[in-house]
Structures are given as structure tokens and as C-alpha cells.
Scaffold this motif. Structure first.
Motif, PDB file in Angstrom:
ATOM      1  N   LYS A   3       0.727  -1.234   0.023  1.00 35.77           N
ATOM      2  CA  LYS A   3      -0.090  -0.067  -0.024  1.00 35.77           C
ATOM      3  C   LYS A   3       0.798   1.192  -0.024  1.00 35.77           C
ATOM      4  O   LYS A   3       0.370   2.020  -0.883  1.00 35.77           O
ATOM      5  N   PRO A   4       1.806   1.560   0.821  1.00 39.69           N
ATOM      6  CA  PRO A   4       2.656   2.720   0.661  1.00 39.69           C
ATOM      7  C   PRO A   4       3.472   3.038  -0.591  1.00 39.69           C
ATOM      8  O   PRO A   4       3.527   4.146  -1.154  1.00 39.69           O
ATOM      9  N   LYS A   5       3.769   1.953  -1.396  1.00 40.97           N
ATOM     10  CA  LYS A   5       4.409   2.137  -2.638  1.00 40.97           C
ATOM     11  C   LYS A   5       3.375   2.555  -3.599  1.00 40.97           C
ATOM     12  O   LYS A   5       3.885   3.424  -4.436  1.00 40.97           O
ATOM     13  N   LYS A   6       2.060   1.996  -3.320  1.00 38.57           N
ATOM     14  CA  LYS A   6       1.042   2.446  -4.349  1.00 38.57           C
ATOM     15  C   LYS A   6       0.541   3.728  -4.306  1.00 38.57           C
ATOM     16  O   LYS A   6       0.370   4.406  -5.208  1.00 38.57           O
ATOM     17  N   ILE A   7       0.572   4.187  -2.811  1.00 42.52           N
ATOM     18  CA  ILE A   7       0.226   5.641  -2.642  1.00 42.52           C
ATOM     19  C   ILE A   7       1.151   6.535  -3.243  1.00 42.52           C
ATOM     20  O   ILE A   7       0.943   7.577  -3.989  1.00 42.52           O
ATOM     21  N   LEU A   8       2.683   6.209  -3.150  1.00 40.59           N
ATOM     22  CA  LEU A   8       3.758   6.982  -3.714  1.00 40.59           C
ATOM     23  C   LEU A   8       3.621   7.216  -5.001  1.00 40.59           C
ATOM     24  O   LEU A   8       3.919   8.372  -5.720  1.00 40.59           O
ATOM     25  N   CYS A  11       1.000   9.165  -6.073  1.00 38.98           N
ATOM     26  CA  CYS A  11       1.160  10.739  -5.804  1.00 38.98           C
ATOM     27  C   CYS A  11       2.007  11.257  -6.943  1.00 38.98           C
ATOM     28  O   CYS A  11       2.018  12.630  -7.419  1.00 38.98           O
ATOM     29  N   ILE A  12       3.263  10.633  -7.220  1.00 34.81           N
ATOM     30  CA  ILE A  12       3.966  10.747  -8.215  1.00 34.81           C
ATOM     31  C   ILE A  12       3.525  11.327  -9.699  1.00 34.81           C
ATOM     32  O   ILE A  12       3.795  12.067 -10.394  1.00 34.81           O
ATOM     33  N   ILE A  13       2.617  10.452  -9.759  1.00 39.86           N
ATOM     34  CA  ILE A  13       2.062  10.223 -11.392  1.00 39.86           C
ATOM     35  C   ILE A  13       0.979  11.416 -11.273  1.00 39.86           C
ATOM     36  O   ILE A  13       0.957  12.378 -12.552  1.00 39.86           O
ATOM     37  N   ALA A  14       0.371  11.795 -10.082  1.00 43.26           N
ATOM     38  CA  ALA A  14      -0.453  12.788 -10.128  1.00 43.26           C
ATOM     39  C   ALA A  14       0.232  14.237 -10.179  1.00 43.26           C
ATOM     40  O   ALA A  14      -0.094  15.198 -10.836  1.00 43.26           O
ATOM     41  N   PHE A  15       1.317  14.255  -9.466  1.00 41.64           N
ATOM     42  CA  PHE A  15       2.259  15.593  -9.616  1.00 41.64           C
ATOM     43  C   PHE A  15       2.939  15.946 -11.022  1.00 41.64           C
ATOM     44  O   PHE A  15       2.912  16.879 -11.464  1.00 41.64           O
ATOM     45  N   ALA A  16       3.186  14.654 -11.535  1.00 45.41           N
ATOM     46  CA  ALA A  16       3.838  15.040 -13.062  1.00 45.41           C
ATOM     47  C   ALA A  16       2.539  15.359 -14.013  1.00 45.41           C
ATOM     48  O   ALA A  16       2.976  16.159 -14.763  1.00 45.41           O
TER      49      ALA A  16
END
Length: 129
Positions: A3-8, A11-16
Motif C-alpha cells: 500500500k505505501p508504494k502504491k500511494i507514493l 502521488c508521483i503520477i498525479a504530481f507529474a
């Protein structure tokens, strides 16, 4: 994937995506007006027009009370007349000054120079002067 890696990664995809969208929005606002040609051009305060053998040099500034940044110019040469349009914008020109200093290359002898806007055109220089 835990779960933490999926959330990270989400977030990276959303930020990009947000960053890429912001850059595209800004670039479209700065340069897409050229698609409209003279229909997207604004009035300007012309300070100097110098006509040479192979170019025309024009300086001026925004004609509005509210400061606007200079985004660019378009031009058309036709039968000895040069039509020049300039564009200003308060938001997309925030990193520019309202002043412009442009040199337009010409192919033939220029006898008249017009400032062309979305509302019409105005003679700013003539050989008869």
C-alpha cells in the motif's frame, strides 16, 4: 505491490500530470494567440519606426493603463505595405515588460507601415512623411 508504494507512485503520477498540464497551459497562453493572427493583436503606443532597405525597426509599448507584458508580433508584407500586429497579456506576459523593440525583415521597398489590430489598422509610418 504494498500500500505505501502504491500511494507514493499515485502521488508521483498525479504530481507529474499537474506539472505537465500547468506547463502546457502556460505555453498555450503565451504562444497560441499566433494562430489567431491579426485577430488576436492589440493596440500599442508606437514610439519610433525606422525603415531600412531590408528591415523595419519598431519600438513601442502597451497602450493600456494596466501594465501588460509583450508576448510577440506577427507581420505581413503586401505591395510595399507592411502590416504589423503585436500582442500583450497581463497574466501570460507577467515575466515581460510592456515595451517592445522588434525588427521585421522585408523583401521589397516599404512605403507604408500599418499597426494592425483585431479592430482595424492604423498608419504609423509613410514614405511621404
Amino acid at each position: 505491490m504494498n500500500k505505501p508504494k502504491k500511494i507514493l507512485s499515485t502521488c508521483i503520477i498525479a504530481f507529474a500530470f499537474i506539472l505537465a498540464s500547468s506547463v502546457l497551459f502556460f505555453l498555450a497562453g503565451r504562444y497560441a494567440w499566433k494562430i489567431g493572427g491579426f485577430g488576436a493583436c492589440d493596440n500599442a503606443r508606437i514610439e519610433n519606426v525606422t525603415v531600412g532597405d531590408s528591415s523595419v525597426h519598431i519600438t513601442g509599448s502597451s497602450a493600456t493603463f494596466v501594465p501588460q507584458g509583450f508576448l510577440g508580433h506577427v507581420y505581413k508584407e503586401e505591395s510595399g505595405a507592411l502590416y504589423v500586429g503585436v500582442n500583450f497579456d497581463s497574466f501570460f506576459g507577467m515575466f515581460e515588460l510592456g515595451r517592445f523593440d522588434i525588427t521585421v525583415p522585408t523583401d521589397e521597398e516599404i512605403t507604408k507601415v500599418y499597426l494592425k489590430t483585431a479592430d482595424g489598422e492604423r498608419l504609423i509610418w509613410s514614405i511621404e512623411e
